[in-house]
Design a protein around this motif. Structure first.
Motif, PDB file in Angstrom:
ATOM      1  N   ILE A 177      26.266-123.095 -22.709  1.00 52.33           N
ATOM      2  CA  ILE A 177      25.844-124.450 -22.374  1.00 52.33           C
ATOM      3  C   ILE A 177      25.614-125.168 -23.692  1.00 52.33           C
ATOM      4  N   LYS A 178      26.323-126.265 -23.860  1.00 58.23           N
ATOM      5  CA  LYS A 178      26.247-127.021 -25.106  1.00 58.23           C
ATOM      6  C   LYS A 178      25.912-128.467 -24.757  1.00 58.23           C
ATOM      7  N   TYR A 230      20.270-128.987 -19.436  1.00 59.50           N
ATOM      8  CA  TYR A 230      20.320-127.549 -19.194  1.00 59.50           C
ATOM      9  C   TYR A 230      20.286-127.240 -17.697  1.00 59.50           C
ATOM     10  N   THR A 231      19.377-127.886 -16.960  1.00 56.08           N
ATOM     11  CA  THR A 231      19.212-127.541 -15.541  1.00 56.08           C
ATOM     12  C   THR A 231      20.481-127.793 -14.737  1.00 56.08           C
ATOM     13  N   LYS A 232      21.169-128.895 -15.035  1.00 64.46           N
ATOM     14  CA  LYS A 232      22.413-129.194 -14.317  1.00 64.46           C
ATOM     15  C   LYS A 232      23.464-128.111 -14.552  1.00 64.46           C
ATOM     16  N   GLU A 233      23.576-127.670 -15.792  1.00 59.86           N
ATOM     17  CA  GLU A 233      24.584-126.651 -16.119  1.00 59.86           C
ATOM     18  C   GLU A 233      24.222-125.287 -15.537  1.00 59.86           C
ATOM     19  N   PHE A 234      22.940-124.921 -15.595  1.00 62.75           N
ATOM     20  CA  PHE A 234      22.551-123.646 -14.985  1.00 62.75           C
ATOM     21  C   PHE A 234      22.783-123.678 -13.480  1.00 62.75           C
ATOM     22  N   GLU A 235      22.459-124.796 -12.846  1.00 64.25           N
ATOM     23  CA  GLU A 235      22.690-124.898 -11.402  1.00 64.25           C
ATOM     24  C   GLU A 235      24.182-124.781 -11.093  1.00 64.25           C
ATOM     25  N   LYS A 236      25.002-125.454 -11.877  1.00 62.45           N
ATOM     26  CA  LYS A 236      26.453-125.420 -11.657  1.00 62.45           C
ATOM     27  C   LYS A 236      27.019-124.010 -11.889  1.00 62.45           C
ATOM     28  N   ASN A 237      26.567-123.336 -12.929  1.00 64.47           N
ATOM     29  CA  ASN A 237      27.156-122.058 -13.320  1.00 64.47           C
ATOM     30  C   ASN A 237      26.484-120.834 -12.706  1.00 64.47           C
ATOM     31  N   LEU A 238      25.193-120.929 -12.395  1.00 62.40           N
ATOM     32  CA  LEU A 238      24.475-119.773 -11.863  1.00 62.40           C
ATOM     33  C   LEU A 238      24.042-119.952 -10.411  1.00 62.40           C
TER      34      LEU A 238
END
Length: 124
Positions: free
Chosen positions: A63-64, A23-31
């Motif tokens: 995020i999946k 989750y953290t990687k995707e939130f960092e990438k997207n947000l």
């Protein structure tokens, strides 16, 4: 959309999920930020549920993770007109629809001196 809601305690599950690298990687990438491992829980009035559910249903930000955890939809939002973050809609949740979860990079209860019962605004 701008709404007000009441800060409330959650179940403490958000901290576990927001600590997971998937989750953290995707939130960092997207947000653009790694979220604090926990959510600010906000109860909103039932009068806004139709609009909120429409936004959630039409939301394409997803995020999946591959590791067996549930998917999470999210929309960028602003708390109290000054804190950038997002409202998350976990696919697997025990919260009612009027219970929103806001994430940001900081521990908002400390940063904004928030307690259960305080009124906050969310804009998204």
């Amino acid at each position: 959309m701008k709404i007000e809601g009441e800060v409330t305690s959650g179940m403490g599950k958000g901290s576990f999920f927001l600590s997971q690298e998937s989750y953290t990687k995707e939130f960092e990438k997207n947000l653009g930020f790694i979220p604090f491992p926990g959510t600010l829980n906000v109860m909103v009035s039932d009068e806004h549920l139709d609009e909120i559910n429409e936004i959630k249903d039409n939301c394409e930000n997803l995020i999946k993770p591959d590791d067996g955890f549930g998917a999470v939809k999210y929309i960028e939002a602003k708390l109290n007109e000054k804190v950038d973050g997002a409202i998350v809609f976990p696919a697997k949740t025990t919260h009612e629809d009027c219970h929103l979860e806001f994430i940001s990079e900081n521990k908002l209860r400390d940063e904004l001196n928030l307690s259960d019962g305080d009124i906050v605004s969310l804009e998204f």
